[in-house]
Design an enzyme around this catalytic site. Sequence first.
Site, mmCIF file in Angstrom:
data_model
loop_
_atom_site.group_PDB
_atom_site.id
_atom_site.type_symbol
_atom_site.label_atom_id
_atom_site.label_comp_id
_atom_site.label_asym_id
_atom_site.label_seq_id
_atom_site.Cartn_x
_atom_site.Cartn_y
_atom_site.Cartn_z
ATOM 1 N N GLY A 44 0.813 -1.219 0.000
ATOM 2 C CA GLY A 44 0.000 0.000 0.000
ATOM 3 C C GLY A 44 0.846 1.269 0.000
ATOM 4 N N GLY A 274 -2.954 17.552 2.870
ATOM 5 C CA GLY A 274 -3.900 16.568 3.368
ATOM 6 C C GLY A 274 -4.186 15.466 2.363
ATOM 7 C CG HIS A 447 20.740 6.811 35.014
ATOM 8 N ND1 HIS A 447 20.198 8.054 34.760
ATOM 9 C CD2 HIS A 447 22.056 7.023 35.297
ATOM 10 C CE1 HIS A 447 21.137 8.976 34.896
ATOM 11 N NE2 HIS A 447 22.282 8.370 35.222
HETATM 12 P P1 FAD Z 1 -3.150 2.304 1.807
HETATM 13 O O1 FAD Z 1 -1.836 2.073 2.438
HETATM 14 O O2 FAD Z 1 -3.417 3.600 1.155
HETATM 15 O O3 FAD Z 1 -3.344 1.137 0.770
HETATM 16 C C1 FAD Z 1 -4.452 1.068 -0.069
HETATM 17 C C2 FAD Z 1 -4.122 0.137 -1.208
HETATM 18 O O4 FAD Z 1 -5.326 -0.127 -1.927
HETATM 19 C C3 FAD Z 1 -3.151 0.725 -2.224
HETATM 20 O O5 FAD Z 1 -2.115 -0.205 -2.466
HETATM 21 C C4 FAD Z 1 -4.003 0.925 -3.477
HETATM 22 O O6 FAD Z 1 -3.281 0.734 -4.664
HETATM 23 C C5 FAD Z 1 -5.029 -0.175 -3.299
HETATM 24 N N1 FAD Z 1 -6.292 0.049 -4.025
HETATM 25 C C6 FAD Z 1 -7.058 1.164 -4.023
HETATM 26 N N2 FAD Z 1 -8.166 0.963 -4.775
HETATM 27 C C7 FAD Z 1 -8.082 -0.305 -5.235
HETATM 28 C C8 FAD Z 1 -8.909 -1.092 -6.056
HETATM 29 N N3 FAD Z 1 -10.061 -0.633 -6.540
HETATM 30 N N4 FAD Z 1 -8.517 -2.347 -6.350
HETATM 31 C C9 FAD Z 1 -7.352 -2.845 -5.874
HETATM 32 N N5 FAD Z 1 -6.532 -2.140 -5.082
HETATM 33 C C10 FAD Z 1 -6.895 -0.884 -4.768
HETATM 34 N N6 FAD Z 1 1.381 6.590 8.637
HETATM 35 C C11 FAD Z 1 2.002 6.192 9.763
HETATM 36 O O7 FAD Z 1 1.349 5.587 10.633
HETATM 37 N N7 FAD Z 1 3.320 6.443 9.983
HETATM 38 C C12 FAD Z 1 4.073 7.105 9.075
HETATM 39 O O8 FAD Z 1 5.267 7.313 9.301
HETATM 40 C C13 FAD Z 1 3.458 7.544 7.882
HETATM 41 N N8 FAD Z 1 4.163 8.198 6.951
HETATM 42 C C14 FAD Z 1 3.548 8.566 5.777
HETATM 43 C C15 FAD Z 1 4.295 9.260 4.842
HETATM 44 C C16 FAD Z 1 3.705 9.652 3.646
HETATM 45 C C17 FAD Z 1 4.536 10.391 2.614
HETATM 46 C C18 FAD Z 1 2.348 9.322 3.397
HETATM 47 C C19 FAD Z 1 1.702 9.711 2.095
HETATM 48 C C20 FAD Z 1 1.595 8.655 4.340
HETATM 49 C C21 FAD Z 1 2.187 8.273 5.546
HETATM 50 N N9 FAD Z 1 1.466 7.628 6.535
HETATM 51 C C22 FAD Z 1 2.085 7.249 7.692
HETATM 52 C C23 FAD Z 1 0.045 7.303 6.366
HETATM 53 C C24 FAD Z 1 -0.093 5.818 5.962
HETATM 54 O O9 FAD Z 1 0.629 5.594 4.771
HETATM 55 C C25 FAD Z 1 -1.554 5.467 5.770
HETATM 56 O O10 FAD Z 1 -2.286 5.801 6.927
HETATM 57 C C26 FAD Z 1 -1.695 3.983 5.525
HETATM 58 O O11 FAD Z 1 -0.972 3.586 4.389
HETATM 59 C C27 FAD Z 1 -3.168 3.623 5.326
HETATM 60 O O12 FAD Z 1 -3.265 2.262 5.108
HETATM 61 P P2 FAD Z 1 -4.514 1.641 4.314
HETATM 62 O O13 FAD Z 1 -4.339 0.173 4.423
HETATM 63 O O14 FAD Z 1 -5.758 2.244 4.786
HETATM 64 O O15 FAD Z 1 -4.344 2.106 2.812
HETATM 65 P P1 NAD Z 2 -1.929 17.162 7.245
HETATM 66 O O1 NAD Z 2 -3.371 17.202 7.442
HETATM 67 O O2 NAD Z 2 -1.065 16.529 8.279
HETATM 68 O O3 NAD Z 2 -1.354 18.630 7.045
HETATM 69 C C1 NAD Z 2 -1.830 19.463 6.034
HETATM 70 C C2 NAD Z 2 -1.490 20.875 6.424
HETATM 71 O O4 NAD Z 2 -1.721 21.701 5.304
HETATM 72 C C3 NAD Z 2 -2.348 21.415 7.554
HETATM 73 O O5 NAD Z 2 -1.513 22.001 8.512
HETATM 74 C C4 NAD Z 2 -3.263 22.436 6.868
HETATM 75 O O6 NAD Z 2 -3.630 23.498 7.707
HETATM 76 C C5 NAD Z 2 -2.366 22.888 5.748
HETATM 77 N N1 NAD Z 2 -3.077 23.414 4.583
HETATM 78 C C6 NAD Z 2 -4.205 22.944 4.006
HETATM 79 N N2 NAD Z 2 -4.512 23.675 2.919
HETATM 80 C C7 NAD Z 2 -3.542 24.614 2.784
HETATM 81 C C8 NAD Z 2 -3.289 25.662 1.871
HETATM 82 N N3 NAD Z 2 -4.096 25.867 0.842
HETATM 83 N N4 NAD Z 2 -2.211 26.444 2.050
HETATM 84 C C9 NAD Z 2 -1.372 26.215 3.103
HETATM 85 N N5 NAD Z 2 -1.547 25.246 4.017
HETATM 86 C C10 NAD Z 2 -2.617 24.449 3.866
HETATM 87 O O7 NAD Z 2 -1.727 16.466 5.814
HETATM 88 P P2 NAD Z 2 -0.442 15.887 5.110
HETATM 89 O O8 NAD Z 2 0.790 16.464 5.687
HETATM 90 O O9 NAD Z 2 -0.708 16.008 3.659
HETATM 91 O O10 NAD Z 2 -0.519 14.366 5.518
HETATM 92 C C11 NAD Z 2 -1.703 13.608 5.237
HETATM 93 C C12 NAD Z 2 -1.905 12.554 6.270
HETATM 94 O O11 NAD Z 2 -0.983 11.495 6.062
HETATM 95 C C13 NAD Z 2 -1.651 13.010 7.697
HETATM 96 O O12 NAD Z 2 -2.756 13.663 8.235
HETATM 97 C C14 NAD Z 2 -1.372 11.729 8.377
HETATM 98 O O13 NAD Z 2 -2.594 11.122 8.709
HETATM 99 C C15 NAD Z 2 -0.665 10.920 7.312
HETATM 100 N N6 NAD Z 2 0.803 10.959 7.508
HETATM 101 C C16 NAD Z 2 1.308 10.480 8.672
HETATM 102 C C17 NAD Z 2 2.656 10.519 8.907
HETATM 103 C C18 NAD Z 2 3.190 9.974 10.200
HETATM 104 O O14 NAD Z 2 2.457 9.273 10.869
HETATM 105 N N7 NAD Z 2 4.427 10.271 10.560
HETATM 106 C C19 NAD Z 2 3.515 11.062 7.961
HETATM 107 C C20 NAD Z 2 2.974 11.543 6.775
HETATM 108 C C21 NAD Z 2 1.604 11.487 6.566
#
Ligand code: FAD
Ligand code: NAD
Length: 473
Positions: A44, A274, A447
């Site tokens: 994913g 977002g 510690h």
């Molecule tokens: P996803 O991981 O989004 O997986 C969904 C899968 O479904 C995908 O592989 C997609 O191709 C597949 N799919 C969609 N539609 C279909 C379909 N119709 N048929 C077949 N397959 C399909 N979260 C953390 O907890 N820690 C982190 O450090 C963190 N870092 C992140 C960094 C980034 C840059 C991003 C973008 C996200 C990060 N997140 C992090 C968020 C995390 O990736 C998501 O919360 C998590 O992947 C959600 O898992 P999921 O199983 O819901 O879906």
């Molecule tokens: P986010 O919701 O964390 O942050 C988006 C930020 O953009 C907010 O602070 C919002 O106020 C700002 N924003 C929105 N519209 C804007 C605009 N037009 N101009 C300027 N600022 C604006 O979203 P993200 O950083 O895209 O990440 C998406 C989600 O992915 C997170 O909410 C989180 O659930 C997940 N994620 C998690 C991790 C982790 O767990 N370490 C890392 C990456 C992503």
Amino acid sequence: MTRQQKKTKVAVIGGGPGGYAAAFKAADLGLDVTLIDREANPGGVCLYRGCIPSKALLHVAKLLRETQESAAWGITFKPPEIDLDRLRGWKEGVVDRLTGGLGQLCRARGLQYIHGSAAFRDSKTLSATTEDGKVSDLTVDYTIVATGSNPTTIPGIDVDNKRILDSTGALTIDDVPKRLLVIGGGYIGLELGTVYAALGSDVTVVEMTPGLLPGADRDLVKVLESHIENHFGAILLNTRVDSVKPNKSGIEVSLTDSTGTRTATYDKILVAVGRRPNTKDVGLEHTSVTLDDRGFITVDNQARTSDPAVFAIGDVAGEPMLAHKASHEGIVAAEVIAGHKSAFTPNAIPAVVFTDPEMAWCGLSESDAERENRKVRVTRFPWAASGRALTLGRTDGLTKLILDPDTERILGCGICGPGAGELIAEAVLAVEMAAVASDLALTIHPHPTLSETMMESAEMFAGASTHIFRPGK
Ligand code: FAD
Ligand code: NAD
């Protein structure tokens, strides 16, 4: 041509941390399972385009920063030579190894894996289209929708993946732009901004609200902000991007804050404002699944949707959009389908921002308590009083506990400092186990470690801790 017909007890659409955890659990419980995902192996967003590649790059960023910070202790390094191809190759190797391992786990568990896309034809029939264009019908008893989320865009700013990137484009690190504008001061903007700043970009973060990481406790954000402002070129709060216009020297951006509108030019832009749930192209209209007003699939605490044959988990089923929340919901969905009385009712879901310093929190935050007008006691242990923090040269951290003033029960915790993401697990356990301050205070912590900051925050419920004394308290 007749379509192939298949049958399965449980189909899981989407192989992210939600979908694969659900499929593995269902298989372990003896159910006949088919997992469908567009990638060759499960993983994913988290493994292919999210958590894992970003953390691999953040590890490199940390290393680069430490080689600079060590100058204060008399250790200097020559400026690094960065081979982007090798760095990219290493990051991709990490992803391949993890996703390949998940593929092996599918085979070892005997579950069917379809590399393709799936959509509902009705509540109990899916049509699956494989990569080579073959379509089959899958008759199912239950489907778990785990299709995840995708990046939100800003009207008028089109991600083209050359100059205007989303997180997926930024993670490919095609180059290190001289001037990078990050729109959005949330998780992705700050984490990937940290990576690019360490690699050498002059990073400007523009956030439309008054503070970074809206919703998180301000005292924790203050610690983070005062550290990263040394590494980022600028952090512009209360600022909006109105328009972007490519020109000869880069992309001209119009920025508006309370003082007016001005323009600035950047080489690349990362849009990180977002994510939104993936509910299109899944054929949900052929089921009785409903969506809430933000577009997430409506579920109860057993991951049941309004269609009795359909469950939904992970990002597509609501906030927080975090991998560990998705996995836990996935396990609940599989158990419920197998007839267990499981429910997803956590008291604390940890959140970690993997910046430098890391910021982590769980359970009730101080801001939540204020919003809910709930009486709490907050104890704060500044890391300046931690021996371990001193040995690391990082005394700016903070550990805080949010407690019930009458029962001493630990309701929540927040940490900002290096390693906060590892430290928070103890607090999650404390909240889930209904621990009180003295449970943590009397637990012997090793510690010198940063984990002692948790113990001393708990000691402070009584007014003082070994290393903090405030006369009169
Ligand atoms: P996803 O991981 O989004 O997986 C969904 C899968 O479904 C995908 O592989 C997609 O191709 C597949 N799919 C969609 N539609 C279909 C379909 N119709 N048929 C077949 N397959 C399909 N979260 C953390 O907890 N820690 C982190 O450090 C963190 N870092 C992140 C960094 C980034 C840059 C991003 C973008 C996200 C990060 N997140 C992090 C968020 C995390 O990736 C998501 O919360 C998590 O992947 C959600 O898992 P999921 O199983 O819901 O879906
Ligand atoms: P986010 O919701 O964390 O942050 C988006 C930020 O953009 C907010 O602070 C919002 O106020 C700002 N924003 C929105 N519209 C804007 C605009 N037009 N101009 C300027 N600022 C604006 O979203 P993200 O950083 O895209 O990440 C998406 C989600 O992915 C997170 O909410 C989180 O659930 C997940 N994620 C998690 C991790 C982790 O767990 N370490 C890392 C990456 C992503």
